[in-house]
Design a protein around this motif. Structure first.
Motif, PDB file in Angstrom:
ATOM      1  N   MET A 143       0.836  -1.199   0.000  1.00 55.46           N
ATOM      2  CA  MET A 143       0.000   0.000   0.000  1.00 55.46           C
ATOM      3  C   MET A 143       0.872   1.250   0.000  1.00 55.46           C
ATOM      4  SD  MET A 143      -3.297  -0.640   2.457  1.00 55.46           S
ATOM      5  CE  MET A 143      -2.293  -0.890   3.920  1.00 55.46           C
ATOM      6  N   LEU A 144       0.411   2.270  -0.709  1.00 51.71           N
ATOM      7  CA  LEU A 144       1.068   3.565  -0.727  1.00 51.71           C
ATOM      8  C   LEU A 144       0.090   4.605  -0.197  1.00 51.71           C
ATOM      9  CD1 LEU A 144       2.584   3.390  -4.336  1.00 51.71           C
ATOM     10  CD2 LEU A 144       3.709   2.761  -2.195  1.00 51.71           C
ATOM     11  N   ARG A 145       0.556   5.483   0.656  1.00 56.25           N
ATOM     12  CA  ARG A 145      -0.321   6.521   1.212  1.00 56.25           C
ATOM     13  C   ARG A 145      -0.430   7.667   0.206  1.00 56.25           C
ATOM     14  NH1 ARG A 145      -2.302   7.186   6.592  1.00 56.25           N
ATOM     15  NH2 ARG A 145      -4.163   8.460   6.269  1.00 56.25           N
ATOM     16  N   ASP A 146      -1.640   8.119  -0.020  1.00 59.41           N
ATOM     17  CA  ASP A 146      -1.875   9.123  -1.044  1.00 59.41           C
ATOM     18  C   ASP A 146      -2.809  10.200  -0.499  1.00 59.41           C
ATOM     19  OD1 ASP A 146      -1.704   9.739  -4.091  1.00 59.41           O
ATOM     20  OD2 ASP A 146      -3.846   9.858  -3.667  1.00 59.41           O
ATOM     21  N   PRO A 147      -2.543  11.486  -0.752  1.00 62.06           N
ATOM     22  CA  PRO A 147      -3.390  12.539  -0.201  1.00 62.06           C
ATOM     23  C   PRO A 147      -4.778  12.613  -0.817  1.00 62.06           C
ATOM     24  CG  PRO A 147      -1.738  13.476  -1.678  1.00 62.06           C
ATOM     25  CD  PRO A 147      -1.391  12.035  -1.498  1.00 62.06           C
ATOM     26  N   VAL A 148      -4.957  12.060  -2.028  1.00 66.45           N
ATOM     27  CA  VAL A 148      -6.252  12.119  -2.703  1.00 66.45           C
ATOM     28  C   VAL A 148      -7.072  10.851  -2.449  1.00 66.45           C
ATOM     29  CG1 VAL A 148      -7.403  12.276  -4.952  1.00 66.45           C
ATOM     30  CG2 VAL A 148      -5.384  13.680  -4.469  1.00 66.45           C
ATOM     31  N   HIS A 149      -6.451   9.699  -2.605  1.00 64.32           N
ATOM     32  CA  HIS A 149      -7.179   8.422  -2.493  1.00 64.32           C
ATOM     33  C   HIS A 149      -6.947   7.707  -1.166  1.00 64.32           C
ATOM     34  CE1 HIS A 149      -8.156   9.010  -6.657  1.00 64.32           C
ATOM     35  NE2 HIS A 149      -6.883   8.960  -7.026  1.00 64.32           N
ATOM     36  N   ASN A 150      -6.240   8.336  -0.259  1.00 66.28           N
ATOM     37  CA  ASN A 150      -5.924   7.787   1.055  1.00 66.28           C
ATOM     38  C   ASN A 150      -4.893   6.659   0.928  1.00 66.28           C
ATOM     39  OD1 ASN A 150      -5.905   7.542   3.796  1.00 66.28           O
ATOM     40  ND2 ASN A 150      -7.830   6.401   3.950  1.00 66.28           N
ATOM     41  N   TYR A 151      -5.293   5.525   0.371  1.00 66.67           N
ATOM     42  CA  TYR A 151      -4.344   4.448   0.127  1.00 66.67           C
ATOM     43  C   TYR A 151      -4.425   4.000  -1.331  1.00 66.67           C
ATOM     44  CZ  TYR A 151      -3.354   3.831   5.101  1.00 66.67           C
ATOM     45  OH  TYR A 151      -2.946   4.021   6.402  1.00 66.67           O
ATOM     46  N   ILE A 152      -3.278   3.648  -1.870  1.00 64.12           N
ATOM     47  CA  ILE A 152      -3.204   3.033  -3.192  1.00 64.12           C
ATOM     48  C   ILE A 152      -2.758   1.601  -2.980  1.00 64.12           C
ATOM     49  CG2 ILE A 152      -1.948   3.025  -5.387  1.00 64.12           C
ATOM     50  CD1 ILE A 152      -1.865   6.089  -5.188  1.00 64.12           C
ATOM     51  N   TYR A 153      -3.573   0.663  -3.429  1.00 62.55           N
ATOM     52  CA  TYR A 153      -3.330  -0.761  -3.157  1.00 62.55           C
ATOM     53  C   TYR A 153      -2.609  -1.405  -4.336  1.00 62.55           C
ATOM     54  CZ  TYR A 153      -6.547  -0.160   0.728  1.00 62.55           C
ATOM     55  OH  TYR A 153      -7.141   0.279   1.897  1.00 62.55           O
ATOM     56  N   ILE A 154      -1.417  -1.933  -4.066  1.00 64.77           N
ATOM     57  CA  ILE A 154      -0.639  -2.633  -5.082  1.00 64.77           C
ATOM     58  C   ILE A 154      -0.865  -4.127  -4.888  1.00 64.77           C
ATOM     59  CG2 ILE A 154       1.636  -2.939  -6.114  1.00 64.77           C
ATOM     60  CD1 ILE A 154       0.620  -0.041  -6.127  1.00 64.77           C
ATOM     61  N   GLN A 155      -1.635  -4.748  -5.767  1.00 66.64           N
ATOM     62  CA  GLN A 155      -2.050  -6.143  -5.581  1.00 66.64           C
ATOM     63  C   GLN A 155      -1.376  -7.107  -6.554  1.00 66.64           C
ATOM     64  OE1 GLN A 155      -6.268  -5.352  -6.021  1.00 66.64           O
ATOM     65  NE2 GLN A 155      -6.574  -5.350  -3.800  1.00 66.64           N
ATOM     66  N   HIS A 156      -0.528  -6.571  -7.443  1.00 60.68           N
ATOM     67  CA  HIS A 156       0.162  -7.431  -8.405  1.00 60.68           C
ATOM     68  C   HIS A 156       1.642  -7.071  -8.415  1.00 60.68           C
ATOM     69  CE1 HIS A 156      -4.035  -7.288  -9.774  1.00 60.68           C
ATOM     70  NE2 HIS A 156      -3.836  -8.495 -10.262  1.00 60.68           N
ATOM     71  N   ARG A 157       2.478  -8.083  -8.407  1.00 62.57           N
ATOM     72  CA  ARG A 157       3.913  -7.857  -8.389  1.00 62.57           C
ATOM     73  C   ARG A 157       4.364  -7.047  -9.604  1.00 62.57           C
ATOM     74  NH1 ARG A 157       8.303  -7.857  -4.915  1.00 62.57           N
ATOM     75  NH2 ARG A 157       9.931  -7.093  -6.329  1.00 62.57           N
ATOM     76  N   VAL A 158       3.725  -7.254 -10.755  1.00 64.72           N
ATOM     77  CA  VAL A 158       4.139  -6.541 -11.960  1.00 64.72           C
ATOM     78  C   VAL A 158       3.946  -5.029 -11.804  1.00 64.72           C
ATOM     79  CG1 VAL A 158       1.883  -6.799 -13.102  1.00 64.72           C
ATOM     80  CG2 VAL A 158       3.939  -6.450 -14.481  1.00 64.72           C
ATOM     81  N   ILE A 159       2.937  -4.597 -11.074  1.00 65.71           N
ATOM     82  CA  ILE A 159       2.710  -3.168 -10.858  1.00 65.71           C
ATOM     83  C   ILE A 159       3.842  -2.572 -10.031  1.00 65.71           C
ATOM     84  CG2 ILE A 159       1.177  -1.454  -9.826  1.00 65.71           C
ATOM     85  CD1 ILE A 159       0.083  -2.719 -12.399  1.00 65.71           C
ATOM     86  N   LEU A 160       4.234  -3.263  -8.969  1.00 60.42           N
ATOM     87  CA  LEU A 160       5.349  -2.783  -8.148  1.00 60.42           C
ATOM     88  C   LEU A 160       6.638  -2.751  -8.955  1.00 60.42           C
ATOM     89  CD1 LEU A 160       6.251  -1.828  -5.365  1.00 60.42           C
ATOM     90  CD2 LEU A 160       6.695  -4.232  -4.773  1.00 60.42           C
ATOM     91  N   ASP A 161       6.850  -3.768  -9.777  1.00 62.77           N
ATOM     92  CA  ASP A 161       8.060  -3.807 -10.608  1.00 62.77           C
ATOM     93  C   ASP A 161       8.075  -2.657 -11.619  1.00 62.77           C
ATOM     94  OD1 ASP A 161       8.946  -6.044  -9.269  1.00 62.77           O
ATOM     95  OD2 ASP A 161       8.260  -7.470 -10.791  1.00 62.77           O
ATOM     96  N   LEU A 162       6.909  -2.333 -12.177  1.00 63.99           N
ATOM     97  CA  LEU A 162       6.829  -1.205 -13.115  1.00 63.99           C
ATOM     98  C   LEU A 162       7.115   0.121 -12.408  1.00 63.99           C
ATOM     99  CD1 LEU A 162       3.688  -2.225 -15.212  1.00 63.99           C
ATOM    100  CD2 LEU A 162       6.040  -2.079 -16.054  1.00 63.99           C
ATOM    101  N   ILE A 163       6.573   0.277 -11.218  1.00 64.85           N
ATOM    102  CA  ILE A 163       6.814   1.500 -10.452  1.00 64.85           C
ATOM    103  C   ILE A 163       8.309   1.687 -10.199  1.00 64.85           C
ATOM    104  CG2 ILE A 163       6.475   2.599  -8.195  1.00 64.85           C
ATOM    105  CD1 ILE A 163       3.660   1.334  -8.171  1.00 64.85           C
ATOM    106  N   ASN A 164       9.018   0.596 -10.003  1.00 62.57           N
ATOM    107  CA  ASN A 164      10.436   0.665  -9.671  1.00 62.57           C
ATOM    108  C   ASN A 164      11.363   0.768 -10.885  1.00 62.57           C
ATOM    109  OD1 ASN A 164      10.106   0.636  -6.881  1.00 62.57           O
ATOM    110  ND2 ASN A 164       9.997  -1.598  -6.797  1.00 62.57           N
ATOM    111  N   THR A 165      10.813   0.821 -12.083  1.00 61.92           N
ATOM    112  CA  THR A 165      11.666   0.990 -13.262  1.00 61.92           C
ATOM    113  C   THR A 165      12.176   2.424 -13.338  1.00 61.92           C
ATOM    114  OG1 THR A 165       9.800   1.588 -14.692  1.00 61.92           O
ATOM    115  CG2 THR A 165      10.402  -0.761 -14.579  1.00 61.92           C
ATOM    116  N   LYS A 166      13.331   2.589 -13.973  1.00 64.00           N
ATOM    117  CA  LYS A 166      13.903   3.936 -14.077  1.00 64.00           C
ATOM    118  C   LYS A 166      13.037   4.852 -14.934  1.00 64.00           C
ATOM    119  CE  LYS A 166      17.095   2.774 -17.873  1.00 64.00           C
ATOM    120  NZ  LYS A 166      18.526   2.662 -18.265  1.00 64.00           N
ATOM    121  N   GLU A 167      12.342   4.285 -15.922  1.00 58.83           N
ATOM    122  CA  GLU A 167      11.493   5.125 -16.771  1.00 58.83           C
ATOM    123  C   GLU A 167      10.309   5.680 -15.988  1.00 58.83           C
ATOM    124  OE1 GLU A 167      13.742   2.227 -19.236  1.00 58.83           O
ATOM    125  OE2 GLU A 167      12.167   1.858 -17.747  1.00 58.83           O
TER     126      GLU A 167
END
Length: 437
Positions: free
Chosen positions: A1-25
């Motif tokens: 989960m990521l804390r967000d000022p608009v949506h309160n929490y952002i739920y990361i439920q798939h490993r591929v999403i976390l991996d994409l977030i961590n890419t340099k691009e």
């Protein structure tokens, strides 16, 4: 989960999403402001394409959850939600803005780049970390995600989640921009809209009893464009930025000038229009700002002055003009030139118009996906046919045309100009007498 000022929490439920977030691009988006020069008007608007992209992902995730819970497909072709489409929708939502360049639309205009084409290239080019993460899902998965963003993906429900007149992208940026600018114009009932959204054969519709929530969204978007996105000072700073980059391109196209500490080596491929994806991904807002700081000391007076005006927030003044009064602009430009300003770099015209909502018209160059309301019997009606409020603004462009000019023309600075020079009085009289105000 990521804390967000608009949506309160952002739920990361798939490993591929976390991996994409961590890419340099994707991490590069932390260094590109969402609202560009608007932060020079609304000082809280320091949020980035990174935070917005996470928000679009979260709204799309909530839509998928709602569809899976309330409208799961029972048989092939029944027009309901097939949850096997979830991952491609989530990845497209997260990555939809990854191709934006520094200062987004101004940079795109000056150097003729296309952020949507570059987004597709980042997704499909095997040299990017994003592509490698997507290919781990499946060999054709990068192309599938790219096709959602390019609006060619075969499932219209997935495409409309990301790109339509009421989509996850628009809903997040309205709420996020309103929050960070400290305004209330962009707020609307997101929870209610998500509850009344539903899939059908040709895309996404809204239950008829949710019409007022949809109306509220349309009006909020209309107000945000008028009050925030079209703010004249923000547009003035965009004009300065555009002229600054144009002047730099002119100067550094000369091989003799293309040396030294102030030489913008990372921009050379763009000045020559011979850039590749690697060149593009080296740029962000900070890169350009560093060059501007160097150029403030430039021996070229125009480049130096425009850098100062941009970095130190010295906007041009502007006046609204119409088709009836634009014939007076050459006279105003001539007076500005007599006052010692290069009109190529110190004047401009700019129009900002928005179409708050429009019904589908197949004759349009880029037809818009109209908003459909579904009645209890399953019959679909287009929003503006049943909402008098939306009908009042359907198909009507709103905005204005402005003429930008140096502030000194109406507020001469002692020491820099002859305060008694009649040029300034003439200029101001023409502004008012010809109703260019």
């Amino acid at each position: 989960m990521l804390r967000d000022p608009v949506h309160n929490y952002i739920y990361i439920q798939h490993r591929v999403i976390l991996d994409l977030i961590n890419t340099k691009e994707f991490q590069r988006l932390r260094r590109i402001k969402q609202l560009g020069t608007a932060s020079l008007v609304f000082h809280g608007a320091e949020h980035t394409r990174f935070t917005h992209s996470l928000g679009v992902y979260e709204i799309t995730r909530q839509i998928c959850d709602n569809f899976k819970r309330n409208y799961p497909s029972q048989t092939a072709g029944d027009g309901l939600w097939d949850d096997r489409e979830r991952l491609v929708a989530l990845c497209a939502a997260l990555l939809h803005d990854i191709g934006h360049g520094p200062y987004s639309h101004t940079f795109e205009h000056i150097f003729q780049t296309d952020h949507e084409a570059i987004t597709a290239a980042i997704l499909t080019n095997p040299t990017t970390e994003v592509n490698q993460v997507l290919r781990a899902v499946g060999p054709n998965f990068p192309e599938q995600v790219a096709s959602v963003i390019q609006k060619t993906y075969p499932n219209p429900q997935v495409v409309q989640m990301i790109s339509s007149q009421i989509d996850a992208d628009r809903m997040d940026y309205l709420l996020r921009d309103a929050y960070h600018t400290g305004t209330k114009y962009g707020t609307f009932d997101l929870t209610r809209i998500l509850r009344v959204m539903r899939p059908y054969h040709d895309g996404i519709a809204f239950n008829f009893n949710g019409m007022h929530a949809v109306e509220d969204y349309i009006v909020s978007r209309f107000q945000m464009y008028q009050q925030i996105y079209f703010h004249p000072v923000s547009r003035s700073m965009e004009v300065i930025l555009g002229h600054l980059l144009t002047r730099a391109k002119e100067i550094y196209s000369d091989p003799e000038a293309a040396h030294g500490a102030a030489a913008p080596y990372l921009l050379f491929p763009f000045f020559q229009h011979q850039f590749d994806l690697e060149d593009y991904l080296l740029l962000d807002d900070g890169t350009l700002t560093t060059y501007f700081a160097h150029w403030r000391q430039s021996s070229d007076p125009i480049l130096s002055d425009l850098s100062h005006r941009f970095l130190d927030r010295k906007p041009l003044k502007s006046a609204v003009f119409t088709d009836q009064t634009k014939a007076k602009l050459p006279l105003l430009r001539s007076l500005i030139e007599k006052a010692g300003f290069n009109t190529q770099y110190y004047t401009d015209t700019n129009n900002s118009y928005d179409l708050p909502y429009d019904a589908y018209d197949p004759k349009m160059k880029k037809p818009l996906t109209q908003i459909e309301l579904m009645e209890r019997d399953g019959n679909l009606v287009e929003l503006s046919t049943v909402s008098s409020l939306v009908n009042a603004i359907t198909g009507k462009f709103t905005g204005d045309q402005r003429f930008f000019f140096p502030r000194e023309m109406i507020h001469p600075e002692p020491g820099n100009v002859d305060l008694f020079d009649p040029i300034y009085n003439q200029f101001q009289q023409h502004l008012h007498n010809d109703n260019i105000i």
